[in-house]
Design an enzyme around this catalytic site. Structure first.
Site, PDB file in Angstrom:
ATOM      1  N   SER A 101      10.041 -16.225 -62.224  1.00  0.00           N
ATOM      2  CA  SER A 101       8.829 -16.383 -62.747  1.00  0.00           C
ATOM      3  C   SER A 101       8.504 -17.990 -62.402  1.00  0.00           C
ATOM      4  O   SER A 101       7.277 -18.267 -62.800  1.00  0.00           O
ATOM      5  CB  SER A 101       8.426 -15.730 -63.714  1.00  0.00           C
ATOM      6  OG  SER A 101       9.104 -16.341 -65.085  1.00  0.00           O
ATOM      7  N   ARG A 102       9.724 -18.714 -62.695  1.00  0.00           N
ATOM      8  CA  ARG A 102       9.298 -20.253 -62.679  1.00  0.00           C
ATOM      9  C   ARG A 102      10.644 -20.982 -62.712  1.00  0.00           C
ATOM     10  O   ARG A 102      11.442 -20.439 -61.971  1.00  0.00           O
ATOM     11  CB  ARG A 102       8.952 -20.570 -64.263  1.00  0.00           C
ATOM     12  CG  ARG A 102      10.166 -20.293 -65.329  1.00  0.00           C
ATOM     13  CD  ARG A 102       9.574 -20.597 -66.843  1.00  0.00           C
ATOM     14  NE  ARG A 102      10.458 -20.506 -67.713  1.00  0.00           N
ATOM     15  CZ  ARG A 102      10.620 -20.815 -68.906  1.00  0.00           C
ATOM     16  NH1 ARG A 102       9.423 -21.376 -69.417  1.00  0.00           N
ATOM     17  NH2 ARG A 102      11.673 -20.496 -69.786  1.00  0.00           N
ATOM     18  N   GLY A 103      10.373 -22.306 -62.496  1.00  0.00           N
ATOM     19  CA  GLY A 103      11.439 -23.262 -62.216  1.00  0.00           C
ATOM     20  C   GLY A 103      12.194 -22.976 -60.724  1.00  0.00           C
ATOM     21  O   GLY A 103      11.760 -22.705 -59.719  1.00  0.00           O
ATOM     22  N   ARG A 156       9.858 -11.631 -70.315  1.00  0.00           N
ATOM     23  CA  ARG A 156       8.662 -11.499 -71.477  1.00  0.00           C
ATOM     24  C   ARG A 156       7.390 -11.202 -70.753  1.00  0.00           C
ATOM     25  O   ARG A 156       7.026 -11.875 -69.756  1.00  0.00           O
ATOM     26  CB  ARG A 156       8.718 -12.411 -72.482  1.00  0.00           C
ATOM     27  CG  ARG A 156      10.119 -12.744 -73.221  1.00  0.00           C
ATOM     28  CD  ARG A 156       9.851 -13.840 -74.046  1.00  0.00           C
ATOM     29  NE  ARG A 156      11.230 -13.904 -74.807  1.00  0.00           N
ATOM     30  CZ  ARG A 156      11.441 -15.026 -75.631  1.00  0.00           C
ATOM     31  NH1 ARG A 156      10.667 -15.969 -75.792  1.00  0.00           N
ATOM     32  NH2 ARG A 156      12.608 -15.060 -76.444  1.00  0.00           N
ATOM     33  N   SER A 157       6.532 -10.413 -71.319  1.00  0.00           N
ATOM     34  CA  SER A 157       5.430 -10.381 -70.982  1.00  0.00           C
ATOM     35  C   SER A 157       4.403 -11.706 -71.378  1.00  0.00           C
ATOM     36  O   SER A 157       4.647 -12.399 -71.964  1.00  0.00           O
ATOM     37  CB  SER A 157       4.560  -8.977 -71.676  1.00  0.00           C
ATOM     38  OG  SER A 157       4.610  -9.278 -73.276  1.00  0.00           O
ATOM     39  N   ASN A 187      20.198 -16.253 -61.449  1.00  0.00           N
ATOM     40  CA  ASN A 187      19.449 -17.316 -61.932  1.00  0.00           C
ATOM     41  C   ASN A 187      18.979 -17.443 -63.138  1.00  0.00           C
ATOM     42  O   ASN A 187      18.899 -18.734 -63.916  1.00  0.00           O
ATOM     43  CB  ASN A 187      18.184 -17.733 -60.800  1.00  0.00           C
ATOM     44  CG  ASN A 187      17.341 -18.815 -61.479  1.00  0.00           C
ATOM     45  OD1 ASN A 187      17.799 -20.053 -61.363  1.00  0.00           O
ATOM     46  ND2 ASN A 187      16.343 -18.582 -62.356  1.00  0.00           N
ATOM     47  N   TYR A 195      24.387 -28.985 -75.232  1.00  0.00           N
ATOM     48  CA  TYR A 195      24.303 -28.094 -73.904  1.00  0.00           C
ATOM     49  C   TYR A 195      25.304 -27.042 -74.041  1.00  0.00           C
ATOM     50  O   TYR A 195      26.136 -27.073 -73.136  1.00  0.00           O
ATOM     51  CB  TYR A 195      24.253 -28.796 -72.872  1.00  0.00           C
ATOM     52  CG  TYR A 195      23.751 -28.251 -71.476  1.00  0.00           C
ATOM     53  CD1 TYR A 195      22.611 -27.882 -71.451  1.00  0.00           C
ATOM     54  CD2 TYR A 195      24.762 -27.694 -70.581  1.00  0.00           C
ATOM     55  CE1 TYR A 195      22.058 -27.213 -70.274  1.00  0.00           C
ATOM     56  CE2 TYR A 195      24.452 -27.178 -69.347  1.00  0.00           C
ATOM     57  CZ  TYR A 195      23.044 -26.982 -69.142  1.00  0.00           C
ATOM     58  OH  TYR A 195      22.545 -26.026 -68.088  1.00  0.00           O
ATOM     59  N   LYS A 214      28.262 -21.248 -67.928  1.00  0.00           N
ATOM     60  CA  LYS A 214      28.143 -21.609 -66.798  1.00  0.00           C
ATOM     61  C   LYS A 214      29.703 -21.845 -66.186  1.00  0.00           C
ATOM     62  O   LYS A 214      29.923 -21.267 -65.142  1.00  0.00           O
ATOM     63  CB  LYS A 214      27.378 -22.877 -66.260  1.00  0.00           C
ATOM     64  CG  LYS A 214      25.816 -22.846 -66.746  1.00  0.00           C
ATOM     65  CD  LYS A 214      25.133 -21.780 -65.814  1.00  0.00           C
ATOM     66  CE  LYS A 214      23.623 -21.863 -65.863  1.00  0.00           C
ATOM     67  NZ  LYS A 214      22.673 -21.201 -65.189  1.00  0.00           N
ATOM     68  N   THR A 256      12.791 -29.230 -64.523  1.00  0.00           N
ATOM     69  CA  THR A 256      12.165 -28.004 -65.011  1.00  0.00           C
ATOM     70  C   THR A 256      11.575 -28.322 -66.386  1.00  0.00           C
ATOM     71  O   THR A 256      11.808 -29.294 -67.014  1.00  0.00           O
ATOM     72  CB  THR A 256      13.029 -26.704 -64.679  1.00  0.00           C
ATOM     73  OG1 THR A 256      14.255 -27.203 -65.741  1.00  0.00           O
ATOM     74  CG2 THR A 256      13.559 -26.705 -63.404  1.00  0.00           C
TER      75      THR A 256
END
Length: 255
Positions: A17-19, A41-42, A96, A157, A163, A194
């Site tokens: 949805s993004r990035g 999430r909504s 992702n 991090y 990862k 992002t």
């Protein structure tokens, strides 16, 4: 006639949805793929996912948005089954989605630790397991999105350790999935501006001294994902390719 190498192919991009996920989904659609867009999430995420689907349809491709938490097995199975039912098949799985607090590992609360592992490790494997029967049918491809945190220390991090674990999964599954006709590789992305970068710059001393030329655009990550989904990458298996404008060739006090 326009060359569309992924015409009649179907991809699912987690966290699209993004990035970076948004850029990957759009890039695959631009090359002809139909998309299963996922969001957790909504609210704003749902709105962005639906907006992306509109953009993809404007390209003449099909797109469906499905909601779910990849850390929850039932959600993963539903997301995959709904997507495949709507679009008919599955050729590409792009792992992702990621979530993590920005704090040292030794300061993680139990709830944060469970979420860190649940989404960024267990969740990715659940997606792979659910998608595998469909990918076997299509001779499909899996691409995992990693980051330089898998290889270089940053005090706040903890996602980097997950990862790194997933890069080992990419290596192992590259071999274990060979006889099933499914290939898997990873993209280890450098610094991309992002939403999470706004927080990272507050915690990473010296990040503002990194030359602008070493930062990535999300579309540059997407270009490499497209390559790994294409026949041109058929000789690459179980590898994680570093895409960072050469940043990891240099040394910085904060990274």
């Amino acid at each position: 006639m326009e060359n569309l190498p992924f015409l009649d192919k179907v991809a699912i991009v987690t966290g699209s949805s993004r990035g970076i996920g948004h850029a990957i989904a759009f890039a695959l659609a631009r090359e002809g793929a139909d998309l299963i867009v996922t969001y957790r999430r909504s609210g704003k995420s749902a709105e962005k996912a639906e907006a992306l689907c509109v953009q993809i349809r404007d390209l003449g491709r099909r797109a469906v948005a499905v909601q779910g938490d990849i850390a929850v097995k039932a959600d993963v199975q539903r997301m995959v089954s709904e997507g495949v039912e709507a679009l008919g098949r599955l050729d590409f799985l792009i792992l992702n989605a990621a979530v993590a607090p920005f704090k040292p590992i030794e300061k993680l609360f139990e709830k944060e630790l469970k979420a860190l592992v649940g989404v960024n490790y267990t969740g990715n494997i659940l997606c792979l397991q659910a998608a595998l029967p469909h990918l076997e049918k299509s001779g499909g491809t899996v691409v995992f999105i990693s980051s330089l945190g898998s290889r270089f220390y940053n005090p706040s991090y903890p996602l980097g350790s997950m990862k790194a674990a997933m890069e080992a999964v990419v290596r192992d599954c590259g071999e274990s999935l060979r006889d099933r006709g499914v290939n898997i590789n990873g993209v280890c992305a450098g610094l991309v501006k992002t939403d999470s970068f706004k927080v990272l710059r507050q915690l990473w001393e010296g990040i503002d001294q990194i030359p602008e030329a070493l930062f990535l655009q999300p579309e540059e990550v997407a270009d490499v994902v497209n390559f790994l989904c294409s026949p041109a990458s058929k000789a690459i298996r179980g590898q994680t390719i570093v895409v960072d404008h050469g940043m990891s060739n240099r040394l910085y006090s904060g990274g």
